[in-house]
Design an enzyme around this catalytic site. Structure first.
Site, PDB file in Angstrom:
ATOM      1  N   ARG A   4       3.704  10.303 -10.214  1.00  0.00           N
ATOM      2  CA  ARG A   4       4.214   9.206  -9.359  1.00  0.00           C
ATOM      3  C   ARG A   4       5.365   9.695  -8.486  1.00  0.00           C
ATOM      4  O   ARG A   4       5.455   9.338  -7.304  1.00  0.00           O
ATOM      5  CB  ARG A   4       4.702   8.055 -10.241  1.00  0.00           C
ATOM      6  CG  ARG A   4       3.576   7.191 -10.685  1.00  0.00           C
ATOM      7  CD  ARG A   4       3.987   6.154 -11.709  1.00  0.00           C
ATOM      8  NE  ARG A   4       2.774   5.539 -12.194  1.00  0.00           N
ATOM      9  CZ  ARG A   4       2.592   5.070 -13.415  1.00  0.00           C
ATOM     10  NH1 ARG A   4       3.574   5.125 -14.298  1.00  0.00           N
ATOM     11  NH2 ARG A   4       1.439   4.533 -13.756  1.00  0.00           N
ATOM     12  N   THR A  52     -10.347  13.186  -9.771  1.00  0.00           N
ATOM     13  CA  THR A  52     -10.079  14.190  -8.738  1.00  0.00           C
ATOM     14  C   THR A  52     -10.349  15.591  -9.272  1.00  0.00           C
ATOM     15  O   THR A  52      -9.936  15.919 -10.389  1.00  0.00           O
ATOM     16  CB  THR A  52      -8.604  14.087  -8.277  1.00  0.00           C
ATOM     17  OG1 THR A  52      -8.369  12.763  -7.822  1.00  0.00           O
ATOM     18  CG2 THR A  52      -8.312  15.065  -7.149  1.00  0.00           C
ATOM     19  N   THR A  59      -8.969   6.914 -15.695  1.00  0.00           N
ATOM     20  CA  THR A  59      -9.535   5.685 -15.134  1.00  0.00           C
ATOM     21  C   THR A  59     -11.008   5.523 -15.515  1.00  0.00           C
ATOM     22  O   THR A  59     -11.759   6.495 -15.558  1.00  0.00           O
ATOM     23  CB  THR A  59      -9.408   5.720 -13.595  1.00  0.00           C
ATOM     24  OG1 THR A  59      -8.039   5.949 -13.263  1.00  0.00           O
ATOM     25  CG2 THR A  59      -9.858   4.412 -12.973  1.00  0.00           C
ATOM     26  N   SER A  82      -6.042  -0.365 -12.951  1.00  0.00           N
ATOM     27  CA  SER A  82      -4.637  -0.806 -13.064  1.00  0.00           C
ATOM     28  C   SER A  82      -4.310  -1.148 -14.516  1.00  0.00           C
ATOM     29  O   SER A  82      -3.241  -0.803 -15.017  1.00  0.00           O
ATOM     30  CB  SER A  82      -4.408  -2.046 -12.194  1.00  0.00           C
ATOM     31  OG  SER A  82      -4.754  -1.778 -10.860  1.00  0.00           O
ATOM     32  N   ASP A 134       0.331  18.472 -11.604  1.00  0.00           N
ATOM     33  CA  ASP A 134       1.133  17.729 -12.584  1.00  0.00           C
ATOM     34  C   ASP A 134       0.260  16.762 -13.358  1.00  0.00           C
ATOM     35  O   ASP A 134       0.319  16.692 -14.582  1.00  0.00           O
ATOM     36  CB  ASP A 134       2.222  16.915 -11.866  1.00  0.00           C
ATOM     37  CG  ASP A 134       3.494  17.728 -11.691  1.00  0.00           C
ATOM     38  OD1 ASP A 134       3.734  18.627 -12.501  1.00  0.00           O
ATOM     39  OD2 ASP A 134       4.239  17.441 -10.738  1.00  0.00           O
ATOM     40  N   ARG A 182       9.653  -7.145 -13.902  1.00  0.00           N
ATOM     41  CA  ARG A 182       9.656  -7.508 -15.328  1.00  0.00           C
ATOM     42  C   ARG A 182      10.833  -6.855 -16.040  1.00  0.00           C
ATOM     43  O   ARG A 182      11.532  -7.475 -16.829  1.00  0.00           O
ATOM     44  CB  ARG A 182       8.331  -7.046 -15.943  1.00  0.00           C
ATOM     45  CG  ARG A 182       7.968  -7.708 -17.248  1.00  0.00           C
ATOM     46  CD  ARG A 182       6.555  -7.352 -17.653  1.00  0.00           C
ATOM     47  NE  ARG A 182       6.295  -5.921 -17.534  1.00  0.00           N
ATOM     48  CZ  ARG A 182       5.093  -5.374 -17.359  1.00  0.00           C
ATOM     49  NH1 ARG A 182       4.032  -6.148 -17.267  1.00  0.00           N
ATOM     50  NH2 ARG A 182       4.935  -4.077 -17.283  1.00  0.00           N
TER      51      ARG A 182
HETATM   52  C1  LIG Z   1      -9.268   9.201  -4.356  1.00  0.00           C
HETATM   53  C2  LIG Z   1      -8.883   8.766  -5.733  1.00  0.00           C
HETATM   54  C3  LIG Z   1      -8.503   9.715  -6.657  1.00  0.00           C
HETATM   55  C4  LIG Z   1      -8.205   9.333  -7.967  1.00  0.00           C
HETATM   56  N1  LIG Z   1      -7.948  10.310  -8.908  1.00  0.00           N
HETATM   57  C5  LIG Z   1      -7.868   9.946 -10.223  1.00  0.00           C
HETATM   58  C6  LIG Z   1      -7.819  10.953 -11.250  1.00  0.00           C
HETATM   59  O1  LIG Z   1      -7.805  12.163 -10.979  1.00  0.00           O
HETATM   60  N2  LIG Z   1      -7.781  10.543 -12.533  1.00  0.00           N
HETATM   61  C7  LIG Z   1      -7.791   9.219 -12.898  1.00  0.00           C
HETATM   62  O2  LIG Z   1      -7.768   8.928 -14.083  1.00  0.00           O
HETATM   63  N3  LIG Z   1      -7.831   8.252 -11.934  1.00  0.00           N
HETATM   64  C8  LIG Z   1      -7.872   8.573 -10.622  1.00  0.00           C
HETATM   65  N4  LIG Z   1      -7.930   7.608  -9.653  1.00  0.00           N
HETATM   66  C9  LIG Z   1      -7.886   6.198 -10.040  1.00  0.00           C
HETATM   67  C10 LIG Z   1      -6.645   5.455  -9.566  1.00  0.00           C
HETATM   68  O3  LIG Z   1      -5.532   5.810 -10.353  1.00  0.00           O
HETATM   69  C11 LIG Z   1      -6.967   3.961  -9.603  1.00  0.00           C
HETATM   70  O4  LIG Z   1      -7.820   3.726  -8.480  1.00  0.00           O
HETATM   71  C12 LIG Z   1      -5.750   3.080  -9.544  1.00  0.00           C
HETATM   72  O5  LIG Z   1      -5.002   3.178 -10.728  1.00  0.00           O
HETATM   73  C13 LIG Z   1      -6.123   1.599  -9.330  1.00  0.00           C
HETATM   74  O6  LIG Z   1      -7.137   1.198 -10.221  1.00  0.00           O
HETATM   75  P1  LIG Z   1      -8.470   0.503  -9.625  1.00  0.00           P
HETATM   76  O7  LIG Z   1      -8.941   1.292  -8.472  1.00  0.00           O
HETATM   77  O8  LIG Z   1      -9.405   0.284 -10.750  1.00  0.00           O
HETATM   78  O9  LIG Z   1      -7.956  -0.875  -9.048  1.00  0.00           O
HETATM   79  P2  LIG Z   1      -8.014  -2.300  -9.775  1.00  0.00           P
HETATM   80  O10 LIG Z   1      -7.437  -2.201 -11.138  1.00  0.00           O
HETATM   81  O11 LIG Z   1      -9.371  -2.860  -9.607  1.00  0.00           O
HETATM   82  O12 LIG Z   1      -7.002  -3.133  -8.860  1.00  0.00           O
HETATM   83  C14 LIG Z   1      -7.345  -3.444  -7.515  1.00  0.00           C
HETATM   84  C15 LIG Z   1      -6.129  -3.950  -6.778  1.00  0.00           C
HETATM   85  O13 LIG Z   1      -5.710  -5.174  -7.379  1.00  0.00           O
HETATM   86  C16 LIG Z   1      -4.311  -5.300  -7.287  1.00  0.00           C
HETATM   87  N5  LIG Z   1      -3.790  -5.522  -8.653  1.00  0.00           N
HETATM   88  C17 LIG Z   1      -4.255  -5.004  -9.810  1.00  0.00           C
HETATM   89  N6  LIG Z   1      -3.531  -5.460 -10.850  1.00  0.00           N
HETATM   90  C18 LIG Z   1      -2.591  -6.296 -10.333  1.00  0.00           C
HETATM   91  C19 LIG Z   1      -1.542  -7.089 -10.882  1.00  0.00           C
HETATM   92  N7  LIG Z   1      -1.266  -7.087 -12.194  1.00  0.00           N
HETATM   93  N8  LIG Z   1      -0.772  -7.842 -10.049  1.00  0.00           N
HETATM   94  C20 LIG Z   1      -1.009  -7.831  -8.719  1.00  0.00           C
HETATM   95  N9  LIG Z   1      -1.977  -7.101  -8.138  1.00  0.00           N
HETATM   96  C21 LIG Z   1      -2.753  -6.347  -8.929  1.00  0.00           C
HETATM   97  C22 LIG Z   1      -3.771  -4.006  -6.648  1.00  0.00           C
HETATM   98  O14 LIG Z   1      -3.606  -4.238  -5.255  1.00  0.00           O
HETATM   99  C23 LIG Z   1      -4.912  -3.034  -6.851  1.00  0.00           C
HETATM  100  O15 LIG Z   1      -4.959  -2.032  -5.831  1.00  0.00           O
HETATM  101  C24 LIG Z   1      -8.199   7.961  -8.332  1.00  0.00           C
HETATM  102  C25 LIG Z   1      -8.536   6.991  -7.369  1.00  0.00           C
HETATM  103  C26 LIG Z   1      -8.895   7.385  -6.099  1.00  0.00           C
HETATM  104  C27 LIG Z   1      -9.307   6.320  -5.114  1.00  0.00           C
END
Ligand SMILES: Cc1cc2nc3c(=O)[nH]c(=O)nc-3n(C[C@H](O)[C@H](O)[C@H](O)COP(=O)(O)OP(=O)(O)OC[C@H]3O[C@@H](n4cnc5c(N)ncnc54)[C@H](O)[C@@H]3O)c2cc1C
Length: 410
Positions: free
Chosen positions: A254, A171, A139, A145, A105, A387
């Site tokens: 999701r 991935t 990402t 995030s 998906d 929100r």
């Molecule tokens: C194994 C794996 C596979 C993935 N596969 C894909 C893929 O195929 N394609 C793709 O595009 N991405 C992929 N991702 C990325 C994934 O979607 C992101 O890791 C995720 O969206 C979180 O972003 P980040 O890791 O940069 O965390 P960050 O943005 O650094 O955030 C870290 C933590 O801070 C906290 N946080 C962040 N913002 C807020 C807020 N506003 N308020 C409160 N707390 C907050 C949360 O606890 C969050 O976990 C993958 C990640 C992993 C680990």
């Protein structure tokens, strides 16, 4: 009673009753595959963090991958109410198999929603059959995030785009033939663009696979784009639609993450309940202790609530309800947080046995964490839900117990 007939499930089949007969038959068939293949092979798949080709090919051969795609291009266009049950069944035994379905998906929804008919004719039948794979590249090092912070740029050049930037955590990047890449126009940062990039594009670098805690069988890599040229015919949707196409893909993924967490939680309770039956402590079966029964009761009750919310969300998706995104946030946050708790408690109930590598809960425990992070961390979904509630409260009907006018004065 036929002794070879499958025994009744610990978790009832009530959620299957709303499915049509062919949909129920598909689930029955899938259950057979879980017994014969996905369940028994899950430990071996999880032992090595290389792409699970056998699992992927079996899912493709059995038409499970095709459930994500429209019939016009060789798919079976399954309703979300069926897709969540498929994912739940797979995740009950093997997160890798379930994540191949949710990942389909994520990686191909923007192709279905935004590619030209010619490209869909060329690609989608092969994505259905497993001949080709795609990956979703959103990402970035500086944008997880906060996905609106994307720095990958797409500059108009002749009849196409020149792309520069980097992506991480992608991935199946090591096995994908095509990448859905989202960036922003170099000339106008508010203009998000999604394109399809072939694996062999000059200037595209795919890093070696990166080690991780769980979700073995579906490796991740980083990408670098150094002046990659993509023709305008490979753009998905119109210019400016890149962000909404990504959100549309994330919405389905999701709901899938929620269903995957749910299935794993169900599997964990089944395993813990079986252990509580086989193991005795202090002169009686573990399951005979009230403290253990209470733990299992909490897990069962919360899992059934989660199942109901996920089913409601899937129904909303199938109807096209405008509030489905908020329900998807609620379902994902609730199911993934619950799964982490259930798997932790189930492992606790199985004591030292549960901690060993040859017991499935060790794998469930490692896999559970990612569902709380990927496709939007729980905290981000909580913010989105809160929100939205505050925004809607301004215009919502007030509780009739309240007097008219502002409540601030008394
Ligand atoms: C194994 C794996 C596979 C993935 N596969 C894909 C893929 O195929 N394609 C793709 O595009 N991405 C992929 N991702 C990325 C994934 O979607 C992101 O890791 C995720 O969206 C979180 O972003 P980040 O890791 O940069 O965390 P960050 O943005 O650094 O955030 C870290 C933590 O801070 C906290 N946080 C962040 N913002 C807020 C807020 N506003 N308020 C409160 N707390 C907050 C949360 O606890 C969050 O976990 C993958 C990640 C992993 C680990």
């Amino acid at each position: 009673m036929n002794p070879s007939a499958p025994k009744p499930r610990l978790f009832g089949d009530h959620f299957l009753r709303s499915l049509a007969d062919p949909e129920q038959q598909l689930i029955e068939h899938l259950r057979g595959l879980c017994r014969s293949h996905f369940g028994p092979q899950a430990a071996e798949v999880a032992r090595q963090d290389v792409f699970a080709w056998d699992t992927f090919r079996l899912l493709a051969r059995e038409g499970i991958v095709a459930t994500a795609f429209p019939e016009a291009y060789g798919g079976s266009d399954a309703r979300q109410v069926l897709r969540v049950r498929i994912i739940e069944e797979l995740a009950r035994v093997c997160s890798t198999a379930a994540s191949i379905v949710t990942g389909t998906d994520l990686s191909s929804r923007a192709i279905v929603a935004g590619a030209s008919d010619a490209i869909k004719q060329q690609l989608v039948p092969k994505l259905c059959s497993g001949e080709l794979q795609s990956a979703f590249a959103l990402t970035e090092p500086g944008a997880g995030s906060d996905v609106r912070g994307l720095q990958t740029t797409m500059r108009r050049s002749g009849d196409g785009y020149v792309i520069n930037g980097a992506k991480k955590f992608i991935t199946r990047a090591s096995t994908a033939d095509w990448f859905v890449v989202v960036g922003r126009a170099e000339e106008d940062a508010t203009n998000f663009i999604a394109v399809l990039m072939p694996r062999d594009a000059a200037g595209l670098d795919v890093s070696p696979e990166v080690g991780k805690l769980g979700w073995y069988g579906v490796p991740i890599s980083s990408l670098r784009f150094d002046g990659v040229q993509v023709p305008a015919s490979h753009r998905l949707g119109a210019e400016g639609e890149g962000f909404s196409l990504a959100q549309d893909a994330l919405l389905r993924a999701r709901i899938g993450h929620a269903a995957m967490a749910l299935g794993r939680a169900i599997g964990a309770v089944e395993i813990a309940a079986a252990y509580a039956t086989d193991r005795s402590t202090f002169g009686k079966p573990l399951g005979g202790h009230q403290g253990v029964q209470w733990m299992l009761a909490d897990m069962l009750t919360q899992i059934e609530s989660s199942r109901a919310l996920i089913t409601l969300t899937a129904e909303k998706y199938d109807r096209g309800d405008t509030d489905v995104a908020i329900f998807a946030s609620m379902a994902k946050m609730q199911a993934t947080d619950l799964c982490m708790k259930v798997v932790t408690d189930a492992l606790q109930l199985t004591g030292g046995r549960g901690y060993l590598q040859d017991f499935p809960l060790e794998r469930f425990f490692r896999d559970a964490k990612l569902n709380q992070i990927g496709e939007g961390a729980s905290e981000v979904h909580k913010t989105v839900i809160g929100r939205d509630l505050v925004r809607r409260a301004r215009n919502a009907e007030r509780n009739p117990c309240l007097r008219d006018g502002s409540l601030v004065d008394y």
